[in-house]
Design a protein around this motif. Sequence first.
Motif: not given
Length: 203
Positions: A129-134
Motif C-alpha cells: 500500500l505504501n511503496y509503489k516500486n518494491y
Amino acid sequence: MINTLKILHLNIQSINSETKIIQLTNLAKIYKTDIISLNETFLDPNKQLIIPCFNIFCSDRIGRRGGGSAICIRNNIFASQINLTNLLSSENAVGIELQIGQNNNISIFSIYSSPSTKLNETLLNHISLNYKNYIRAGDLNCKNKIWHCQNDNSNGIILENFLSRTNGHIVNCARPTYNRGKSVIDLSITSSSMLQHFQSHQV
C-alpha cells in the motif's frame, strides 16, 4: 542516476564468522553486487556486522538465538532505512528506500519468516500500500506449486492469495533454493510497476 542494480539474496545460517564474511565479500566482488539481502544472520544488537564497501541495515532476533535479516548496500548508493518495527511479530524484516531520478523511489525489503510462523499479512499489506516500486527478497518458508515447489503449505496458499489480490509477482526461476527439500522458499517478489525492469533471476 542508477541504471542497473544487482541484488544477491542468501540464507546465510549465521554471519558470525570471519570465514563467511570473507566468502560473502568475494561473492559480491565476483558478481558485482550492489545490494545483498541476508536471512538467518544470527546477529544480536551487540555485534556489528562489517562488510567492506557496504553500509548495513539489520533486524536482529532479540532474546533467543537464530533468525535475523540484513540489507547491505554499496556505500556509493544513498539509501534511507524504512521503519518496520511496529509491523513485526515473529519475523525479522528490514527495508531501505533508494531515490532513482527526480521523482522515483525503489523500496527493497529483506524478510525472514521461520517455518513455524504464520505469514505476516499486515507487513506485506503495508509494503504494497505504501511503496509503489518494491522488491521483497526473503526466506518466507512459503511453499506453492505455482512457484515450482513440489507441494503447497498453508503459508504458500496465503501468499498466493495475497499476490493475486495485490498484483504482486514472484520472479524466481524454477531452480530450487533449498536443495534438500527441492523447494523454492527463498523468494524474490516485486510490484507490477517493477516487473518490466527485471532482466533475470539465477540460483
